[in-house]
Design a protein around this motif. Structure first.
Motif, PDB file in Angstrom:
ATOM      1  N   ASN A  62       0.840  -1.192   0.000  1.00  0.00           N
ATOM      2  CA  ASN A  62       0.000   0.000   0.000  1.00  0.00           C
ATOM      3  C   ASN A  62       0.882   1.252   0.000  1.00  0.00           C
TER       4      ASN A  62
ATOM      5  N   SER B 256       0.209   4.081   0.845  1.00  0.00           N
ATOM      6  CA  SER B 256       0.007   4.926   2.022  1.00  0.00           C
ATOM      7  C   SER B 256       1.162   4.772   3.006  1.00  0.00           C
ATOM      8  N   THR B 257       1.958   3.715   2.827  1.00  0.00           N
ATOM      9  CA  THR B 257       3.132   3.488   3.668  1.00  0.00           C
ATOM     10  C   THR B 257       4.085   4.675   3.632  1.00  0.00           C
TER      11      THR B 257
ATOM     12  N   ASN C 189       2.980  11.223   3.954  1.00  0.00           N
ATOM     13  CA  ASN C 189       2.910  12.422   3.120  1.00  0.00           C
ATOM     14  C   ASN C 189       4.302  12.858   2.669  1.00  0.00           C
TER      15      ASN C 189
ATOM     16  N   ASP D 132      -2.125  12.219   1.396  1.00  0.00           N
ATOM     17  CA  ASP D 132      -3.087  11.144   1.642  1.00  0.00           C
ATOM     18  C   ASP D 132      -3.136  10.136   0.492  1.00  0.00           C
ATOM     19  N   GLN D 133      -1.980   9.848  -0.096  1.00  0.00           N
ATOM     20  CA  GLN D 133      -1.979   8.913  -1.214  1.00  0.00           C
ATOM     21  C   GLN D 133      -2.138   7.481  -0.730  1.00  0.00           C
ATOM     22  N   ARG D 134      -2.775   6.702  -1.562  1.00  0.00           N
ATOM     23  CA  ARG D 134      -2.909   5.269  -1.307  1.00  0.00           C
ATOM     24  C   ARG D 134      -2.972   4.570  -2.661  1.00  0.00           C
TER      25      ARG D 134
ATOM     26  N   PHE E  26      -5.381  10.027  -4.222  1.00  0.00           N
ATOM     27  CA  PHE E  26      -4.506  11.035  -3.631  1.00  0.00           C
ATOM     28  C   PHE E  26      -5.188  12.400  -3.650  1.00  0.00           C
TER      29      PHE E  26
END
Length: 266
Positions: free
Chosen positions: A126, A128-129, A132, A139-141, A170
């Motif tokens: 993921n 999101s690891t 930012n 808030d990317q995933r 994102f």
């Protein structure tokens, strides 16, 4: 045998250029075993980076096992998410690197005729690891799956394999709009081929559009030498929520391509 347990990331970061003021925190355990001679050493190295956090977000663990013998470096590096499922790493690097790690002076450290044999594997990693940490993105995933193989020599590596990103999302810092995305990427003759790239408006704009693209990014000596992209569709670039980033430039700005739009950089 050298051992060190419970090393604090904030302390280690002070001695790593570029990380002196990093928001990344972690604990590290280190163990090294060195035998053999100065000319032909034998090494076993184990590094566990635990409780990796970025801006107080728990990212996971990094487990590194590296050994060296007869001018061959064997590596197994795994990133484990916060569930600590060691049998199913979400991102891993494994393989062999021909290199001379003699403690005495040598003419060439890396071999010009022995090939690398490395594999990077991602299974539902993921994005999101990264927290930012990506510029202009918040808030990317996105779920990354794929395998990339690295062969050739250290001076002329050869890449192959495929990468797929799904369920991507994102927030763009420049306009405060939220987008979704998906991508299908591959390597061909060391070039990065964009088989499909899809970006859609998700939140923050009155109108919602979709841009589809494909193309190729060519590299020369690890530098980008050519970007050739074809894009088609429509997309919102501004919305009401954009006011929070620029109180003088906001509203509804929606653009559309007239057929295929080609972007070329070289």
């Amino acid at each position: 045998v050298l051992k060190a347990n419970g090393l604090e990331g904030k302390t280690i970061n002070r001695y790593i250029p570029g990380f002196e003021y990093s928001d990344i925190d972690y604990d590290m355990n280190f163990q090294a075993e060195i035998a053999g001679s100065f000319e032909q050493p034998l090494m076993n190295l184990s590094i566990d980076v635990n409780k990796i956090k970025y801006e107080n977000i728990n990212l996971g663990y990094l487990l590194c096992n590296i050994s060296y013998e007869k001018e061959m470096l064997y590596s197994r590096i795994s990133f484990i998410d916060s569930t600590y499922n060691t049998g199913n790493p979400t991102l891993s690097l494994s393989g062999i690197v021909p290199v001379n790690l003699s403690f005495t002076p040598v003419e060439e450290r890396f071999s010009e005729d022995k090939n690398l044999d490395l594999k990077i594997r991602s299974k539902d990693f993921n994005l999101s690891t990264f927290g930012n940490s990506i510029p202009n993105i918040k808030d990317q995933r996105g779920i990354v799956t794929g395998e990339v193989y690295i062969g050739g020599t250290a001076f002329n590596p050869e890449f192959s394999g495929n990468i797929n990103v799904r369920e991507g999302e994102f927030r763009a810092s420049l306009n405060n709009l939220i987008y979704s995305y998906e991508a299908d990427l591959g390597f061909r003759n060391n070039d990065l081929v964009i088989n499909n790239l899809k970006v859609q408006n998700l939140e923050g704009s009155l109108r919602k559009g979709t841009i589809n693209g494909n193309g190729i990014i060519e590299f020369n000596d690890f530098q980008v030498s050519l970007v050739n992209l074809d894009m088609k569709g429509d997309i919102a670039l501004l919305g009401k929520t954009s006011k929070s980033t620029n109180p003088f430039l906001y509203g509804d700005l929606f653009i559309e391509t007239n057929g295929d739009l080609n972007y070329r950089y070289e």
